[in-house]
Design a protein around this motif. Structure first.
Motif, PDB file in Angstrom:
ATOM      1  N   GLY A  10       0.817  -1.201   0.000  1.00 52.30           N
ATOM      2  CA  GLY A  10       0.000   0.000   0.000  1.00 52.30           C
ATOM      3  C   GLY A  10       0.848   1.247   0.000  1.00 52.30           C
ATOM      4  O   GLY A  10       2.068   1.206   0.166  1.00 52.30           O
ATOM      5  N   ASN A  12       0.136   5.987  -0.175  1.00 51.55           N
ATOM      6  CA  ASN A  12      -0.780   7.079  -0.504  1.00 51.55           C
ATOM      7  C   ASN A  12      -0.066   8.372  -0.871  1.00 51.55           C
ATOM      8  O   ASN A  12      -0.683   9.430  -0.881  1.00 51.55           O
ATOM      9  CB  ASN A  12      -1.794   7.309   0.623  1.00 51.55           C
ATOM     10  CG  ASN A  12      -1.186   7.866   1.891  1.00 51.55           C
ATOM     11  OD1 ASN A  12       0.021   7.777   2.115  1.00 51.55           O
ATOM     12  ND2 ASN A  12      -2.028   8.428   2.737  1.00 51.55           N
ATOM     13  N   ARG A  17       0.265   3.549  -7.681  1.00 52.82           N
ATOM     14  CA  ARG A  17       0.083   2.353  -8.511  1.00 52.82           C
ATOM     15  C   ARG A  17       1.384   1.986  -9.231  1.00 52.82           C
ATOM     16  O   ARG A  17       1.767   0.810  -9.274  1.00 52.82           O
ATOM     17  CB  ARG A  17      -1.050   2.558  -9.510  1.00 52.82           C
ATOM     18  CG  ARG A  17      -2.405   2.566  -8.836  1.00 52.82           C
ATOM     19  CD  ARG A  17      -3.508   2.926  -9.773  1.00 52.82           C
ATOM     20  NE  ARG A  17      -3.828   1.839 -10.680  1.00 52.82           N
ATOM     21  CZ  ARG A  17      -4.943   1.786 -11.385  1.00 52.82           C
ATOM     22  NH1 ARG A  17      -5.838   2.739 -11.307  1.00 52.82           N
ATOM     23  NH2 ARG A  17      -5.162   0.772 -12.180  1.00 52.82           N
ATOM     24  N   LEU A  20       3.741   0.523  -6.648  1.00 55.51           N
ATOM     25  CA  LEU A  20       3.379  -0.841  -6.247  1.00 55.51           C
ATOM     26  C   LEU A  20       3.768  -1.838  -7.336  1.00 55.51           C
ATOM     27  O   LEU A  20       4.290  -2.919  -7.030  1.00 55.51           O
ATOM     28  CB  LEU A  20       1.884  -0.941  -5.926  1.00 55.51           C
ATOM     29  CG  LEU A  20       1.374  -0.131  -4.730  1.00 55.51           C
ATOM     30  CD1 LEU A  20      -0.105  -0.405  -4.501  1.00 55.51           C
ATOM     31  CD2 LEU A  20       2.171  -0.393  -3.474  1.00 55.51           C
ATOM     32  N   PHE A  41      -5.838  -3.621  -7.662  1.00 50.92           N
ATOM     33  CA  PHE A  41      -5.583  -2.476  -6.792  1.00 50.92           C
ATOM     34  C   PHE A  41      -6.919  -1.983  -6.246  1.00 50.92           C
ATOM     35  O   PHE A  41      -7.930  -2.001  -6.951  1.00 50.92           O
ATOM     36  CB  PHE A  41      -4.902  -1.338  -7.552  1.00 50.92           C
ATOM     37  CG  PHE A  41      -3.502  -1.638  -7.972  1.00 50.92           C
ATOM     38  CD1 PHE A  41      -2.542  -2.010  -7.050  1.00 50.92           C
ATOM     39  CD2 PHE A  41      -3.128  -1.546  -9.302  1.00 50.92           C
ATOM     40  CE1 PHE A  41      -1.242  -2.278  -7.431  1.00 50.92           C
ATOM     41  CE2 PHE A  41      -1.830  -1.808  -9.701  1.00 50.92           C
ATOM     42  CZ  PHE A  41      -0.888  -2.183  -8.765  1.00 50.92           C
ATOM     43  N   ARG A  43      -8.761   1.330  -3.990  1.00 49.44           N
ATOM     44  CA  ARG A  43      -8.703   2.635  -3.323  1.00 49.44           C
ATOM     45  C   ARG A  43      -9.401   2.450  -1.982  1.00 49.44           C
ATOM     46  O   ARG A  43     -10.527   1.966  -1.922  1.00 49.44           O
ATOM     47  CB  ARG A  43      -9.410   3.727  -4.124  1.00 49.44           C
ATOM     48  CG  ARG A  43      -9.281   5.101  -3.431  1.00 49.44           C
ATOM     49  CD  ARG A  43     -10.057   6.193  -4.135  1.00 49.44           C
ATOM     50  NE  ARG A  43     -11.485   5.945  -4.246  1.00 49.44           N
ATOM     51  CZ  ARG A  43     -12.356   6.062  -3.233  1.00 49.44           C
ATOM     52  NH1 ARG A  43     -11.952   6.384  -2.034  1.00 49.44           N
ATOM     53  NH2 ARG A  43     -13.636   5.821  -3.437  1.00 49.44           N
ATOM     54  N   THR A  44      -8.693   2.810  -0.911  1.00 49.56           N
ATOM     55  CA  THR A  44      -9.222   2.586   0.433  1.00 49.56           C
ATOM     56  C   THR A  44      -9.013   3.831   1.290  1.00 49.56           C
ATOM     57  O   THR A  44      -8.046   4.566   1.108  1.00 49.56           O
ATOM     58  CB  THR A  44      -8.512   1.379   1.097  1.00 49.56           C
ATOM     59  OG1 THR A  44      -7.122   1.674   1.259  1.00 49.56           O
ATOM     60  CG2 THR A  44      -8.666   0.115   0.261  1.00 49.56           C
ATOM     61  N   PHE A  55      -5.596   5.628   0.294  1.00 49.64           N
ATOM     62  CA  PHE A  55      -4.530   4.686  -0.032  1.00 49.64           C
ATOM     63  C   PHE A  55      -4.879   3.888  -1.276  1.00 49.64           C
ATOM     64  O   PHE A  55      -6.053   3.772  -1.644  1.00 49.64           O
ATOM     65  CB  PHE A  55      -4.304   3.705   1.131  1.00 49.64           C
ATOM     66  CG  PHE A  55      -3.441   4.247   2.224  1.00 49.64           C
ATOM     67  CD1 PHE A  55      -2.119   3.855   2.347  1.00 49.64           C
ATOM     68  CD2 PHE A  55      -3.944   5.159   3.137  1.00 49.64           C
ATOM     69  CE1 PHE A  55      -1.316   4.363   3.350  1.00 49.64           C
ATOM     70  CE2 PHE A  55      -3.150   5.670   4.144  1.00 49.64           C
ATOM     71  CZ  PHE A  55      -1.824   5.270   4.253  1.00 49.64           C
ATOM     72  N   VAL A  56      -3.867   3.323  -1.885  1.00 47.14           N
ATOM     73  CA  VAL A  56      -4.027   2.268  -2.874  1.00 47.14           C
ATOM     74  C   VAL A  56      -3.416   1.029  -2.232  1.00 47.14           C
ATOM     75  O   VAL A  56      -2.288   1.085  -1.719  1.00 47.14           O
ATOM     76  CB  VAL A  56      -3.320   2.605  -4.206  1.00 47.14           C
ATOM     77  CG1 VAL A  56      -3.415   1.418  -5.164  1.00 47.14           C
ATOM     78  CG2 VAL A  56      -3.915   3.854  -4.822  1.00 47.14           C
ATOM     79  N   ASN A  57      -4.195  -0.064  -2.211  1.00 50.67           N
ATOM     80  CA  ASN A  57      -3.733  -1.298  -1.586  1.00 50.67           C
ATOM     81  C   ASN A  57      -3.843  -2.464  -2.556  1.00 50.67           C
ATOM     82  O   ASN A  57      -4.673  -2.466  -3.464  1.00 50.67           O
ATOM     83  CB  ASN A  57      -4.553  -1.610  -0.332  1.00 50.67           C
ATOM     84  CG  ASN A  57      -4.267  -0.662   0.792  1.00 50.67           C
ATOM     85  OD1 ASN A  57      -5.015   0.282   1.022  1.00 50.67           O
ATOM     86  ND2 ASN A  57      -3.179  -0.884   1.496  1.00 50.67           N
ATOM     87  N   PHE A 125      -9.059  -3.106   3.981  1.00 46.35           N
ATOM     88  CA  PHE A 125      -8.036  -2.764   2.990  1.00 46.35           C
ATOM     89  C   PHE A 125      -6.994  -3.860   2.827  1.00 46.35           C
ATOM     90  O   PHE A 125      -6.285  -3.905   1.816  1.00 46.35           O
ATOM     91  CB  PHE A 125      -7.368  -1.413   3.307  1.00 46.35           C
ATOM     92  CG  PHE A 125      -6.510  -1.377   4.532  1.00 46.35           C
ATOM     93  CD1 PHE A 125      -5.175  -1.738   4.476  1.00 46.35           C
ATOM     94  CD2 PHE A 125      -7.031  -0.943   5.743  1.00 46.35           C
ATOM     95  CE1 PHE A 125      -4.368  -1.681   5.613  1.00 46.35           C
ATOM     96  CE2 PHE A 125      -6.238  -0.873   6.881  1.00 46.35           C
ATOM     97  CZ  PHE A 125      -4.908  -1.253   6.816  1.00 46.35           C
ATOM     98  N   CYS A 157     -14.284   0.914   0.211  1.00 45.14           N
ATOM     99  CA  CYS A 157     -13.131   0.417  -0.542  1.00 45.14           C
ATOM    100  C   CYS A 157     -13.598   0.017  -1.936  1.00 45.14           C
ATOM    101  O   CYS A 157     -14.599  -0.678  -2.085  1.00 45.14           O
ATOM    102  CB  CYS A 157     -12.548  -0.807   0.161  1.00 45.14           C
ATOM    103  SG  CYS A 157     -12.017  -0.501   1.859  1.00 45.14           S
TER     104      CYS A 157
END
Length: 161
Positions: A10, A12, A17, A20, A41, A43-44, A55-57, A125, A157
């Motif tokens: 993750g 932010n 992206r 990651l 991926f 978005r959270t 965040f992107v997780n 997430f 999410c």
């Protein structure tokens, strides 16, 4: 002997992206690690300190011949290579976060590592991307991933296209 491990990813800050993707690439060429599955991926919303960007997780499964602590060292080294500075702030903004979520059937709780991750059952997430790649995986002492996900609120999410 190899072990299946799950890693949460993750961040932010910046182009998360892209970072990651690059981190997964680094892990894929790390000796003793083979990436076997990866999630979408998501978005959270932020956890803990909510006054920060979303965040992107994601999550990956790896087959590894590394011990749990050596795998943790590889994750921390990858974070540092992407500019992550662990300054002691919990739940703050970050360029890259790599968490060892589970390591086979091991239960480890020492001064450096806790697996399965102790708060995994509370975190959509983590569970959403993990359910993409291993819904039937049983996390020792916690339960099946799909069941844990069903018990949390994941309404905020969203998968990213």
């Amino acid at each position: 002997m190899s072990v299946i491990a799950f890693i949460g990813l993750g961040g932010n800050l910046g182009d998360v992206r892209l970072r990651l993707e690059a981190a997964i690439g680094v892990l894929a060429v790390t000796p003793g690690i083979r990436v076997t599955a990866r999630s979408r991926f998501y978005r959270t919303p932020p956890w803990g300190n909510v006054d920060q960007p979303d965040f992107v997780n994601a999550a990956i499964a790896v087959e590894t011949s590394l011990g749990a602590h050596a795998l943790l060292d590889a994750l921390l080294s990858t974070e540092r290579a992407f500019g992550r500075v662990r300054d002691g702030e919990r739940w703050g903004p970050r360029t890259l976060d790599l968490d060892l979520l589970a390591y086979g059937t091991a239960i480890i709780d020492d001064d450096r590592l806790a697996v399965p991750h102790p708060r995994i059952a509370e975190r959509a997430f983590v569970l959403l991307p993990l359910a993409d790649i291993a819904p039937d995986a049983v996390l020792p002492g916690q339960g099946r991933v799909a069941d844990l996900l069903a018990a949390v609120d994941a309404a905020e999410c969203f998968p990213l296209a």
